[in-house]
Each structure stands twice: as C-alpha cells, then as structure tokens.
Motif scaffolding. Structure first.
Motif, PDB file in Angstrom:
ATOM      1  N   UNK A 106       3.283  16.344  -8.551  1.00  0.00           N
ATOM      2  CA  UNK A 106       2.421  15.442  -9.030  1.00  0.00           C
ATOM      3  C   UNK A 106       2.822  14.058  -8.081  1.00  0.00           C
ATOM      4  N   UNK A 107       1.606  13.416  -8.048  1.00  0.00           N
ATOM      5  CA  UNK A 107       1.668  12.112  -7.347  1.00  0.00           C
ATOM      6  C   UNK A 107       1.349  10.961  -8.015  1.00  0.00           C
ATOM      7  N   UNK A 108       1.656   9.553  -7.632  1.00  0.00           N
ATOM      8  CA  UNK A 108       1.251   8.337  -8.394  1.00  0.00           C
ATOM      9  C   UNK A 108      -0.188   8.005  -7.828  1.00  0.00           C
ATOM     10  N   UNK A 109      -0.712   8.303  -6.713  1.00  0.00           N
ATOM     11  CA  UNK A 109      -2.005   7.897  -6.489  1.00  0.00           C
ATOM     12  C   UNK A 109      -2.496   8.805  -5.424  1.00  0.00           C
TER      13      UNK A 109
ATOM     14  N   UNK B 114      -6.808  -2.008   1.817  1.00  0.00           N
ATOM     15  CA  UNK B 114      -6.208  -0.967   1.444  1.00  0.00           C
ATOM     16  C   UNK B 114      -5.170  -1.054   0.873  1.00  0.00           C
ATOM     17  N   UNK B 115      -3.828  -1.931   1.819  1.00  0.00           N
ATOM     18  CA  UNK B 115      -2.772  -2.031   1.413  1.00  0.00           C
ATOM     19  C   UNK B 115      -2.611  -2.645   0.080  1.00  0.00           C
ATOM     20  N   UNK B 116      -3.428  -3.627  -0.201  1.00  0.00           N
ATOM     21  CA  UNK B 116      -3.517  -4.684  -1.584  1.00  0.00           C
ATOM     22  C   UNK B 116      -4.022  -3.707  -2.594  1.00  0.00           C
ATOM     23  N   UNK B 117      -5.120  -2.720  -2.208  1.00  0.00           N
ATOM     24  CA  UNK B 117      -5.564  -1.980  -3.556  1.00  0.00           C
ATOM     25  C   UNK B 117      -4.324  -0.922  -3.880  1.00  0.00           C
TER      26      UNK B 117
ATOM     27  N   UNK C 151       0.769  -0.714  -9.100  1.00  0.00           N
ATOM     28  CA  UNK C 151       1.495  -1.859 -10.171  1.00  0.00           C
ATOM     29  C   UNK C 151       2.633  -2.411  -9.425  1.00  0.00           C
ATOM     30  N   UNK C 152       2.442  -2.572  -8.040  1.00  0.00           N
ATOM     31  CA  UNK C 152       3.591  -3.037  -7.562  1.00  0.00           C
ATOM     32  C   UNK C 152       2.991  -4.566  -6.810  1.00  0.00           C
ATOM     33  N   UNK C 153       3.732  -5.404  -6.268  1.00  0.00           N
ATOM     34  CA  UNK C 153       3.039  -6.752  -5.805  1.00  0.00           C
ATOM     35  C   UNK C 153       3.257  -6.533  -4.185  1.00  0.00           C
TER      36      UNK C 153
END
Lengths: 158, 127
Positions: free
Chosen positions: B48-51, B115-118, B124-126
C-alpha cells in the motif's frame, strides 16, 4: 481546430520549458540554428475530427545534456555521454509530451473532445516534413545547444 | 515512519525530476516508481502507498485504464491519487476526477514547487 502561428508556438515552448525544466531558451531564426548538430528527434502525434498532425522535437547533443542535467538535478559536467545516450531520447519525449499538450490546448482541446494526443517516441531520424502541407516552427539556442520544434499538420484522410 | 509515494510515468527522467521535488517536502518519504499502469497495478497489489502521482498518457496500460481497473475491483476508494498530466480536455478531466480516490490533478508543464506543495498538502504535511 485552430491553427498556430510561429510566434505563438515559440512563446508556448519558451514558457513551458522554462517553467518545468528550468531551461533558459533564446528564440532565434532558422538560419542561425546549427542544423547539422541536430542528431536526435522525438515526436508525438495528435488528431482531431478533421486533421492529424505531430509535434516534432529536434535537438543537438549539448541541448540533450543540458536537459538531462536539469531534469535529474545534476550539474551538466556530471552528465556523461553515456547518460545523454541513455536518457536524451526519453527527455526529448517528455518535451514532446509537454509541448504537445500545450499545442492541442492552444488548438482548442480544452472544450473539443475530439482533439487527442498520442504517445511520444524518439528516433534517430528527422521527420519528413514534405509529407505535411502545413508546418509551424520555432528555433532556440540555449547555453550551448540547439533546439528545433515543428508542428506538422494535414487534413485526415477520409 | 516515512510516507510512501508511488510515481507512475513512462519517462524515466521525469520520474527522477518528480522524485527530487517529492524529496523536498521536508518530511521523510519513500518513493516507488512504475513506468506504466500495468507495473503500477502489480506494485499496488504487493504494497500500500500513501499517494499515487499518476501520468495518464502511457504505453501498455495508461493512467485511465489503471484507474478504471482499480475502481472495478473497488480498490480505488482506499487510495489517494493525483493526476500529473498533459490532458487539457475539461470533460475528460472532470470524469476522471469523479472516480473515488482521485484527489485532483496537476497539469504539465508545472513548476517543481507546485508539485512539492501539492504532495505535501495531499500527505497532510507542511512543506
């Protein structure tokens, strides 16, 4: 399906490649380009209900090196000839993909469901422009490399 | 614990560029890569992956084909997918975004910071 003019294509390419690949390109005239140095090519086909076409990319080894370095985050000096040989074609295909997306967007693909982009492929041979009655082109020089982009188009055979 | 991001794109050099952007979110991430939808499908069957960052225009099995297959098997609802694509057609993008699990899209060309910000937002991280 709208048509593009040379200047519009040049601006689209310049915007896209500087934004995504950090490449600072200078548009130039066709006669200023070192055409003999262009040794690798990529193209991506597109079609609409009435027309078919292709976006063709031609680049010299120095431009490919610059592109591979930019995408991989390496310094140009770190990119070997073997890296250029292995990844240059893939990098040009990505340019074809990005520019192809911009071209069909400019031609109205946002609202025209019939305009579609195919898959990019790289080649060692330049496209035969004589087969295409309509051609829009732009030419670039970067830090040491040459890049040529052609949008070739013709009515679809019925 | 690191988060897993699967990058699905047929361009090896673009996967490298995306991996670099993902590594800059300021949170420990593990990136996995697949060169087409079929490879991604097999990889998603193993872990499983998170994204998932998914290109649409690929050989063998394209991004839409992968999404439809996962949706049919009712596996898409548990996933978090962002389309990274040159697709510009509003209707096709709307249809794909209606699929469970598809959280949005980023149109090429994009700036690496976008891309990094998306990715940071979807994980769910800053950044």
């Amino acid at each position: 399906m709208k048509s593009l003019v040379d200047a519009e294509l040049g601006d689209l390419v310049e915007d896209g490649l500087s934004q995504m690949m950090f490449l600072m390109l200078m548009q130039c005239e066709e006669e200023e380009l070192d055409a003999d140095s262009l040794n690798r090519f990529a193209k991506i086909p597109f079609e609409s209900s009435t027309d078919e076409g292709a976006v063709c990319i031609s680049a010299c080894p120095n431009f490919q090196r610059e592109l591979v370095a930019s995408l991989s985050g390496a310094d140009e000096e770190e990119v070997t000839d073997a890296d250029v040989q292995r990844d240059g074609g893939s990098a040009l295909c990505e340019i074809a993909n990005v520019v192809g997306g911009q071209v069909i967007w400019a031609m109205g693909a946002e609202d025209d469901d019939d305009i579609k982009l195919g898959l990019p492929e790289s080649s060692e041979q330049a496209p035969n422009a004589a087969e295409w009655p309509q051609r829009t082109s732009c030419f670039f020089e970067s830090d040491g490399g040459s890049l040529r982009i052609d949008v070739l188009q013709r009515p679809r055979a019925s | 614990m690191s988060m897993k991001v699967l990058i699905v794109d047929d361009s090896r050099v673009l996967r490298m560029a995306i991996r670099r952007a993902v590594s800059q979110i300021g949170f420990e991430t593990e990136t996995l890569e697949a060169g087409d939808g079929q490879e991604a499908y097999e990889l998603l069957g193993e872990q499983s992956v998170d994204l998932v960052l998914l290109d649409l225009n690929m050989p063998v099995l394209d991004g839409e084909g992968l999404l439809r297959r996962l949706a049919k098997e009712e596996r898409l609802a548990q996933m978090n997918v962002v389309l990274v694509t040159t697709e510009t057609n509003r209707r096709r993008l709307s249809l794909l975004q209606c699929l469970d699990g598809v959280q949005g899209y980023l149109r090429k060309p994009f700036e690496p910071e976008q891309l990094r910000d998306l990715v940071a937002e979807k994980l769910g991280v800053v950044s």
